[in-house]
Design a protein around this motif. Sequence first.
Motif, PDB file in Angstrom:
ATOM      1  N   ARG A 165       0.820  -1.221   0.000  1.00 22.86           N
ATOM      2  CA  ARG A 165       0.000   0.000   0.000  1.00 22.86           C
ATOM      3  C   ARG A 165       0.855   1.272   0.000  1.00 22.86           C
ATOM      4  NH1 ARG A 165      -3.031  -3.636   3.146  1.00 22.86           N
ATOM      5  NH2 ARG A 165      -5.118  -3.943   2.306  1.00 22.86           N
TER       6      ARG A 165
ATOM      7  N   TYR B  11      -0.102  -1.027  -6.537  1.00 24.53           N
ATOM      8  CA  TYR B  11      -0.721  -0.160  -7.539  1.00 24.53           C
ATOM      9  C   TYR B  11       0.224   0.225  -8.677  1.00 24.53           C
ATOM     10  CZ  TYR B  11       1.021   3.000  -3.876  1.00 24.53           C
ATOM     11  OH  TYR B  11       1.772   3.608  -2.909  1.00 24.53           O
TER      12      TYR B  11
ATOM     13  N   SER C 194       1.643   0.064 -12.196  1.00 24.58           N
ATOM     14  CA  SER C 194       1.006  -0.314 -13.460  1.00 24.58           C
ATOM     15  C   SER C 194       1.970  -0.007 -14.603  1.00 24.58           C
ATOM     16  CB  SER C 194      -0.310   0.446 -13.650  1.00 24.58           C
ATOM     17  OG  SER C 194      -0.923   0.061 -14.858  1.00 24.58           O
TER      18      SER C 194
END
Length: 138
Positions: free
Chosen positions: A43, A73, A75
Amino acid sequence: MSAKFGPAGTAESFKAMGYKSSLQVPEYLNQFNLDCFEYQCGRGVNIGDEKARELGKIAKEKGITLSLHAPYYISMSSIEESKRLNSVNYILASARAVNAMGGDRIIVHTGSCGKISREEALRLAIDTMKISLSALKS
């Protein structure tokens, strides 16, 4: 090089046994004859340099090899260039943290294909990886 064994993150037993701080992880792992630990930053990279260095010092004393899991997260194959460039920054932050710990490995999930083909996603991910590697070298 011999095989090493250890968890990614802490098990429920960590808290159940009275442990509270990541600085106690090496002691906890020694009880189970484990010799490595993957520090979780899924996170975000929220460990400061001082705490990372202290964790690394304790881990080294206890014979624990450290690695770090980069944020979930990331990408690397996003069609949005800004997301790919942010991913490079998250990888750099992960590398700084694991370096402060005395580790030499980060684990990165490249992200999903989303609405593009696997081939296009792979092309974008490879490009982002090349940018990341260049940034890491500099």
